[in-house]
Design a protein around this motif. Structure first.
Motif, PDB file in Angstrom:
ATOM      1  N   PHE A 143     -55.765  43.397  -9.875  1.00  0.00           N
ATOM      2  CA  PHE A 143     -54.768  43.012 -10.482  1.00  0.00           C
ATOM      3  C   PHE A 143     -54.755  42.733 -11.962  1.00  0.00           C
ATOM      4  O   PHE A 143     -53.678  42.535 -12.551  1.00  0.00           O
ATOM      5  CB  PHE A 143     -54.534  41.333 -10.047  1.00  0.00           C
ATOM      6  CG  PHE A 143     -54.433  41.295  -8.528  1.00  0.00           C
ATOM      7  CD1 PHE A 143     -53.196  41.432  -7.864  1.00  0.00           C
ATOM      8  CD2 PHE A 143     -55.468  41.112  -7.618  1.00  0.00           C
ATOM      9  CE1 PHE A 143     -53.013  41.092  -6.494  1.00  0.00           C
ATOM     10  CE2 PHE A 143     -55.334  40.982  -6.175  1.00  0.00           C
ATOM     11  CZ  PHE A 143     -54.024  40.952  -5.696  1.00  0.00           C
ATOM     12  N   VAL A 144     -55.758  43.538 -12.537  1.00  0.00           N
ATOM     13  CA  VAL A 144     -55.910  43.361 -14.018  1.00  0.00           C
ATOM     14  C   VAL A 144     -55.480  44.676 -14.551  1.00  0.00           C
ATOM     15  O   VAL A 144     -55.943  45.777 -13.945  1.00  0.00           O
ATOM     16  CB  VAL A 144     -57.510  43.026 -14.510  1.00  0.00           C
ATOM     17  CG1 VAL A 144     -57.575  43.139 -15.469  1.00  0.00           C
ATOM     18  CG2 VAL A 144     -57.870  41.499 -13.747  1.00  0.00           C
ATOM     19  N   ASP A 145     -54.919  44.707 -15.519  1.00  0.00           N
ATOM     20  CA  ASP A 145     -54.514  45.986 -16.259  1.00  0.00           C
ATOM     21  C   ASP A 145     -55.759  46.357 -17.348  1.00  0.00           C
ATOM     22  O   ASP A 145     -55.862  45.935 -18.242  1.00  0.00           O
ATOM     23  CB  ASP A 145     -53.308  45.352 -17.260  1.00  0.00           C
ATOM     24  CG  ASP A 145     -52.680  46.868 -17.989  1.00  0.00           C
ATOM     25  OD1 ASP A 145     -53.263  47.834 -17.546  1.00  0.00           O
ATOM     26  OD2 ASP A 145     -51.650  46.579 -18.941  1.00  0.00           O
ATOM     27  N   SER A 146     -56.213  47.540 -16.614  1.00  0.00           N
ATOM     28  CA  SER A 146     -57.435  47.756 -17.336  1.00  0.00           C
ATOM     29  C   SER A 146     -57.133  48.697 -18.465  1.00  0.00           C
ATOM     30  O   SER A 146     -57.987  48.897 -19.409  1.00  0.00           O
ATOM     31  CB  SER A 146     -58.241  48.786 -16.287  1.00  0.00           C
ATOM     32  OG  SER A 146     -57.352  50.029 -15.941  1.00  0.00           O
ATOM     33  N   SER A 147     -55.896  48.930 -18.879  1.00  0.00           N
ATOM     34  CA  SER A 147     -55.751  49.861 -19.966  1.00  0.00           C
ATOM     35  C   SER A 147     -55.797  48.946 -21.342  1.00  0.00           C
ATOM     36  O   SER A 147     -55.852  49.404 -22.424  1.00  0.00           O
ATOM     37  CB  SER A 147     -54.019  50.237 -20.230  1.00  0.00           C
ATOM     38  OG  SER A 147     -53.106  49.116 -19.890  1.00  0.00           O
ATOM     39  N   ASN A 148     -56.019  47.557 -20.998  1.00  0.00           N
ATOM     40  CA  ASN A 148     -56.085  46.734 -22.053  1.00  0.00           C
ATOM     41  C   ASN A 148     -57.576  46.581 -22.610  1.00  0.00           C
ATOM     42  O   ASN A 148     -57.754  45.676 -23.483  1.00  0.00           O
ATOM     43  CB  ASN A 148     -55.203  45.436 -21.831  1.00  0.00           C
ATOM     44  CG  ASN A 148     -53.964  45.362 -21.896  1.00  0.00           C
ATOM     45  OD1 ASN A 148     -53.187  46.039 -22.700  1.00  0.00           O
ATOM     46  ND2 ASN A 148     -53.384  44.650 -20.952  1.00  0.00           N
ATOM     47  N   ASN A 149     -58.282  47.011 -21.867  1.00  0.00           N
ATOM     48  CA  ASN A 149     -59.835  46.981 -22.165  1.00  0.00           C
ATOM     49  C   ASN A 149     -60.462  47.917 -23.151  1.00  0.00           C
ATOM     50  O   ASN A 149     -60.447  49.065 -22.758  1.00  0.00           O
ATOM     51  CB  ASN A 149     -60.645  46.963 -20.849  1.00  0.00           C
ATOM     52  CG  ASN A 149     -61.963  46.493 -20.874  1.00  0.00           C
ATOM     53  OD1 ASN A 149     -62.441  46.168 -21.882  1.00  0.00           O
ATOM     54  ND2 ASN A 149     -62.678  46.331 -19.817  1.00  0.00           N
ATOM     55  N   PHE A 150     -60.506  47.512 -24.250  1.00  0.00           N
ATOM     56  CA  PHE A 150     -60.739  48.460 -25.282  1.00  0.00           C
ATOM     57  C   PHE A 150     -62.228  48.376 -25.691  1.00  0.00           C
ATOM     58  O   PHE A 150     -62.778  49.437 -26.227  1.00  0.00           O
ATOM     59  CB  PHE A 150     -59.868  48.181 -26.677  1.00  0.00           C
ATOM     60  CG  PHE A 150     -58.578  47.972 -26.664  1.00  0.00           C
ATOM     61  CD1 PHE A 150     -57.909  49.290 -26.698  1.00  0.00           C
ATOM     62  CD2 PHE A 150     -57.931  47.075 -26.550  1.00  0.00           C
ATOM     63  CE1 PHE A 150     -56.556  49.266 -26.587  1.00  0.00           C
ATOM     64  CE2 PHE A 150     -56.478  46.918 -26.454  1.00  0.00           C
ATOM     65  CZ  PHE A 150     -55.916  48.022 -26.595  1.00  0.00           C
ATOM     66  N   LEU A 151     -62.870  47.494 -24.890  1.00  0.00           N
ATOM     67  CA  LEU A 151     -64.241  47.448 -24.897  1.00  0.00           C
ATOM     68  C   LEU A 151     -64.884  48.440 -23.914  1.00  0.00           C
ATOM     69  O   LEU A 151     -65.453  47.725 -22.892  1.00  0.00           O
ATOM     70  CB  LEU A 151     -65.123  46.013 -25.064  1.00  0.00           C
ATOM     71  CG  LEU A 151     -64.456  45.287 -26.148  1.00  0.00           C
ATOM     72  CD1 LEU A 151     -64.829  43.971 -25.994  1.00  0.00           C
ATOM     73  CD2 LEU A 151     -64.904  45.931 -27.388  1.00  0.00           C
TER      74      LEU A 151
END
Length: 271
Positions: A143-151
Motif C-alpha cells: 500500500f506504500v508508494d515506493s517512488s517516494n523512497n529516496f533513501l
C-alpha cells in the motif's frame, strides 16, 4: 530415590515431546538474521488459503475477488494471530492481505525498503468506536508508494521471509475486538516525506485472519493435564511404596513357630 528419578524423567520427556513436536508446534533454536531480525519458529495455526477471498464492500454491487497468499506464512503472521491481543485478528488479517497483494502477479512489493523515520498504525472506526494501534510497516508494503523512497536501501527486506521476529511489537492488550461490518480500518504510513492512508473494511481483514485455524491443544490445556497426570502417577506410586513399607514393618523379625494339631481329641502344642 529411584521413584523420584523415574517421575522426573517421565515429566521431562513429556514436556520435551510437546515442545519439539507436539500438536501445538515446535520451538526452533534462534538464528541471527540480517536487518536486525532474529529467527524464531512457533507455528500454532494451520493455514488454509482459498483460491480467492470474495467480499462485498459497502459501495460494491457484487462480490469482489481479493488476492490470497499461497505460500507458507511468515512467523510474524502466526505471532499476531495468537499473541496479538485485542487487535490480533485485524493485524494478522492485514499481514495476509498484504502478502496476497504483494505476491500477486500485478504487484511487486515482496521486497520492502524500510525508512528509518517511518511509523505505521491501524485505526478502527465506526459510529461508536475509535481505537488505534501500531504495527511494523512491512505489513502494509503493497500500500506504500515506493517512488517516494529516496533513501535506497541496498538490503531490502523480503516480507515473505519465513523468520521475521516481531515479538517486541506484539502486545497482548486485552480481549479480541469484535469485528462488525460497519467498522472501517484505516492504515497509516507516516514519514517525514509523505503521509499515506488506506481504508479497508475490518470485516475483510477478519476474513483473511480466519484462513488461519488453530490446531491441537494449546499449552494452557496440555501442560496442566500433563502435570496432573504426573502428580497422579507419583501419588499412586508413593501410596504403593508406603503400604509395602508398612506391611514389612508390621511383620515380626523372629516369629515363634507354633504348630497345633489334634491327636485323640487332645490338643498338642509344640514350641
Amino acid at each position: 530415590m529411584t521413584l523420584y528419578v523415574i517421575v522426573y524423567l517421565l515429566f521431562i520427556n513429556i514436556v520435551t515431546a510437546k515442545i519439539n513436536g507436539g500438536p501445538r508446534g515446535r520451538f526452533d533454536d534462534n538464528h541471527a538474521r540480517p536487518h536486525g531480525y532474529v529467527s524464531t519458529h512457533h507455528p500454532h495455526y494451520t493455514y488454509h488459503p482459498p483460491n480467492h477471498i470474495y467480499f462485498m464492500c459497502k459501495q460494491c454491487s457484487s462480490l469482489v475477488a481479493y488476492p490470497v497468499y499461497h505460500g507458507t506464512p511468515p512467523t510474524y503472521v502466526y505471532k499476531y494471530r495468537e499473541y496479538g491481543g485485542r487487535y490480533g485478528d485485524l493485524l494478522s488479517g492485514l499481514a495476509l492481505y498484504n502478502l496476497g497483494r504483494a505476491s500477486n502477479e500485478q504487484w511487486h512489493y515482496t521486497l520492502y525498503e524500510r525508512r528509518p523515520d517511518e511509523k505505521c498504525s491501524l485505526q478502527i472506526v465506526d459510529q461508536n468506536l475509535f481505537e488505534e494501534t501500531t504495527f511494523p510497516c512491512l505489513m502494509m508494503s503493497s500500500f506504500v508508494d515506493s517512488s517516494n523512497n529516496f533513501l535506497k536501501n541496498p538490503h531490502p527486506l523480503d516480507i515473505t521471509t519465513a523468520q521475521i521476529n516481531v515479538r517486541a511489537l506484539v502486545h497482548n492488550n486485552g480481549t479480541v475486538i469484535k469485528v462488525t461490518k460497519d467498522q472501517e480500518c484505516v492504515i497509516w504510513h507516516n514519514s517525514t516525506i509523505k503521509n499515506e492512508h488506506v481504508m479497508i473494511p475490518c470485516a475483510l481483514l477478519k476474513n483473511y485472519a480466519d484462513t488461519m485455524r488453530p490446531h491441537g491443544l494449546p499449552v494452557y490445556v496440555w501442560l496442566p493435564l500433563t502435570l496432573a497426570t504426573v502428580i497422579g502417577i507419583y501419588i499412586f506410586c508413593q501410596s504403593c511404596f508406603t503400604q509395602k513399607k508398612s506391611h514389612i514393618d508390621e511383620t515380626p523379625c523372629n516369629p515363634t513357630l507354633t504348630t497345633s494339631y489334634f491327636s485323640n481329641n487332645n490338643t498338642v502344642t509344640i514350641h
